[in-house]
Scaffold this active site. Structure first.
Site, short mmCIF file in Angstrom:
data_model
loop_
_atom_site.label_atom_id
_atom_site.label_comp_id
_atom_site.label_asym_id
_atom_site.label_seq_id
_atom_site.Cartn_x
_atom_site.Cartn_y
_atom_site.Cartn_z
N HIS A 165 0.76 -1.44 -0.11
CA HIS A 165 -0.19 0.07 0.06
C HIS A 165 0.82 1.26 -0.15
CE1 HIS A 165 -3.96 -1.67 0.75
NE2 HIS A 165 -3.25 -2.99 0.86
N ASP A 377 3.42 9.55 -0.69
CA ASP A 377 2.07 8.44 -0.33
C ASP A 377 1.95 7.53 -1.32
OD1 ASP A 377 -0.30 7.98 1.20
OD2 ASP A 377 -0.69 10.04 1.22
C1 GDG Z 1 -2.20 3.68 3.53
C2 GDG Z 1 -1.11 4.34 2.48
C3 GDG Z 1 -2.61 4.39 0.60
C4 GDG Z 1 -9.18 9.96 7.72
N1 GDG Z 1 -9.74 10.98 8.66
C5 GDG Z 1 -10.93 10.51 8.89
C6 GDG Z 1 -11.08 9.30 8.35
N2 GDG Z 1 -9.92 9.08 7.37
C7 GDG Z 1 -9.99 7.94 6.40
C8 GDG Z 1 -10.12 8.38 5.08
C9 GDG Z 1 -9.33 7.57 4.31
C10 GDG Z 1 -8.15 7.12 5.29
O1 GDG Z 1 -8.68 7.20 6.63
C11 GDG Z 1 -6.61 7.40 5.02
O2 GDG Z 1 -6.07 6.74 3.83
P1 GDG Z 1 -5.23 7.27 3.07
O3 GDG Z 1 -5.04 6.69 1.71
O4 GDG Z 1 -5.22 8.94 2.95
O5 GDG Z 1 -3.79 7.28 3.95
P2 GDG Z 1 -3.19 5.98 4.96
O6 GDG Z 1 -3.73 5.81 6.15
O7 GDG Z 1 -1.66 6.33 5.03
O8 GDG Z 1 -3.14 4.72 4.33
C12 GDG Z 1 -1.89 5.30 1.29
C13 GDG Z 1 -3.87 3.61 1.50
O9 GDG Z 1 -3.18 2.70 2.59
C14 GDG Z 1 -4.59 2.45 0.73
O10 GDG Z 1 -4.00 1.71 -0.10
O11 GDG Z 1 -3.80 5.22 -0.14
O12 GDG Z 1 -1.08 5.80 0.63
O13 GDG Z 1 -0.19 5.19 3.16
O14 GDG Z 1 -10.03 6.41 3.63
O15 GDG Z 1 -11.31 8.52 4.86
N3 GDG Z 1 -12.14 8.52 8.33
C15 GDG Z 1 -13.02 8.97 9.36
N4 GDG Z 1 -12.92 10.20 10.30
C16 GDG Z 1 -11.77 10.90 10.06
O16 GDG Z 1 -11.45 11.92 10.57
N5 GDG Z 1 -14.23 8.15 9.66
#
Ligand code: GDG
Length: 493
Positions: A165, A377
């Site tokens: 990821h 990322d």
């Molecule tokens: C890893 C990789 C890759 C965020 N704030 C709240 C909330 N979130 C949820 C978002 C989103 C998730 O958390 C964050 O996803 P990201 O992709 O931005 O980042 P990572 O956690 O680092 O994920 C990344 C991912 O895996 C998938 O392969 O994209 O690059 O690092 O879904 O919605 N959810 C809620 N409240 C919040 O305040 N409910």
């Protein structure tokens, strides 16, 4: 297709002890869970992972937490030392910073590698215990790169697949790892390796060429091929998506519409800029705040006309570096608000907590500009979720060129270098001034891409690539093979 077994470090929820035999269940934060959970809920299968608390697994609490999931949950237990050395140590103190090009943040403590291998063995044991010959075994992410090697040592010859990821670094950075050969060798025990972007596939192949003298890379148009130890390993990029329909539907709901109107009503005459991130130094939050400050300093027309809402979701706060990092964010927010606020305008609205889903969607729907600027990322789902929730086909996405999502969203987003504070500040002004026609044209293009290449498209393309390998798999040898032979055929997906 066969039964799906998903293996990841964490389960989609955390169990926290609140007293003797009392446990709370909290949904786990983060991109992997956001993406994989809807897939397993829809298809069924098994999820193997750690429930997030060290020590024995509380059986009753686990059964209560997993009653209505629609898939089976198998919990892996970690001791406190294992949690510290495997999870905080090698996974998040070595691999995470290194793979995000932040080698100065790494702690290359030799004991961590030993713990990493040992814990990967626990996951391998759990897989060996609950898998059947027809299962599609899909291991996820950087915590579990040694699992295939551990399974091969146990005699498993079935097809094993893996998805990373996070980004895969270029050779010059990867080579800093004390065990480059051992890690690549372990990864090459999988049969299919999936990465987020072409960039990651290129980097991985570059490392294989430089480090593994007995591996041969055979370039192909679609899935790349590596020949190693008389085996063939396929590699490809599979950009992860989101459950577009569910975000869009959520954004259309009355509850979200009401909350988004309330949000807008609080900041009349202002354009709202949104940042949403887990607390992590890879997400570029201080750089973003500095860019916002720079924009207010150099572009006075923005004063009193823009508000930055920054949501930071607590994560890995037990690691001292994360704690210091939070203090840095707190200070920057204080500085900006102290310098620029007026009696009726507070430039930064800062929330250090997780928003509930409706509130998150209301922010996506109600904010004029999303400011997504990770230093690096794997993908970044927030950028895609923002587009899915812009049901009015308006809104501007400012996106880091180093987010995996930039490969797909570059036709509509304003791409920035997250290290270039002045460029980001100027891009805020450009977004602020952008006409509705331009916003709509860009958002339409991005929404089309995010809708078409959604999470189900992602999972289907990965499973399709993996299914070809599974057909060739030979199943378990020896004692485990005999046990598997008696097991009835598993649930189909
Ligand atoms: C890893 C990789 C890759 C965020 N704030 C709240 C909330 N979130 C949820 C978002 C989103 C998730 O958390 C964050 O996803 P990201 O992709 O931005 O980042 P990572 O956690 O680092 O994920 C990344 C991912 O895996 C998938 O392969 O994209 O690059 O690092 O879904 O919605 N959810 C809620 N409240 C919040 O305040 N409910």
């Amino acid at each position: 297709m066969n039964r799906l077994i998903v293996v990841s470090n964490r389960l989609p929820f955390a169990l926290d002890s609140t007293g003797e035999d009392l446990w709370t269940v909290t949904p786990a934060a983060g991109g992997l869970v956001s993406a994989v959970e809807p897939v397993l809920r829809e298809r069924g299968g098994v999820w193997i992972g750690w429930p997030g608390s060290a020590g024995e697994i509380p059986k009753r609490a686990l059964a209560d937490a997993t009653r209505d999931t629609g898939y089976k949950v198998v919990a892996v237990a970690l001791s406190e030392t294992e949690r510290d050395e495997f999870y905080y140590g090698y996974s998040n103190g070595v691999i995470w910073p290194l793979f995000h090009d932040l080698q100065n943040f790494c702690n290359f403590e030799p004991a961590y590698w030993e713990a990493y291998k040992e814990v990967n063995e626990h996951y391998a044991d759990a897989i060996a215990r609950c898998s059947q010959p027809d299962d599609f075994i899909w291991v996820h992410d950087y915590h579990l790169m040694y699992v295939a090697q551990a399974l091969r040592e146990r005699g498993l010859r079935a097809a094993l697949t893996f998805f990373l990821h996070i980004p895969f670094p270029p050779y010059d950075i990867f080579a800093k790892l004390p065990q480059p050969q051992r890690l690549l060798r372990a990864l090459l025990q999988f049969d299919l390796l999936g990465f987020q972007t072409r960039r990651d596939v290129r980097n991985f192949l570059g490392c294989v060429r430089r480090v593994m003298s007995d591996a041969r890379v055979v370039p192909r148009r679609e899935l790349q091929l590596v020949r190693f130890e008389k085996r063939e390993i396929r590699l490809g990029h599979f950009p992860i998506g989101i459950d577009f329909d569910s975000f869009e539907r959520g954004a259309m709901s009355d509850a979200v519409a009401r909350r988004s109107q309330e949000l807008r009503a609080r900041f009349r005459d202002c354009q709202l800029i949104l940042g949403v991130d887990r607390l992590d130094y890879s997400k570029g939050i201080p750089e973003r705040l500095r860019a916002f400050r720079n924009a207010l300093e150099r572009h006075p027309e923005l004063r009193g006309r823009v508000v930055l809402t920054q949501v930071v979701v607590p994560s890995r706060v037990e690691i001292p570096r994360y704690h210091e990092f939070k203090q840095r964010i707190d200070r920057l927010v204080g500085d900006i608000n102290g310098r620029f606020s007026t009696s009726n305008w507070l430039p930064v609205q800062y929330h250090f907590r997780s928003l509930d889903r409706d509130d998150l969607l209301a922010h996506y729907r109600g904010c004029d500009i999303a400011f997504v600027t990770p230093l690096k990322d794997g993908m970044n789902l927030v950028a895609k979720e923002y587009c899915a929730c812009r049901i009015d086909e308006n809104g501007v996405l400012i996106l880091s060129q180093f987010a995996g999502a930039a490969e797909q969203l570059k036709t509509g987003a304003l791409l920035v270098n997250p290290y270039d504070v002045e460029e980001m500040a100027d891009t805020i002004l450009k977004a602020f001034r952008m006409s509705d026609a331009d916003r709509t044209a860009r958002m339409k293009r991005m929404r089309r891409g995010v809708r078409d290449e959604n999470v189900f498209w992602w999972v289907d393309s990965f499973l399709r690539a993996g299914a070809k390998l599974a057909a060739r798999s030979a199943g378990f040898r020896g004692r485990q093979g005999a046990r598997h032979a008696k097991t009835p055929s598993a649930q189909r997906i």
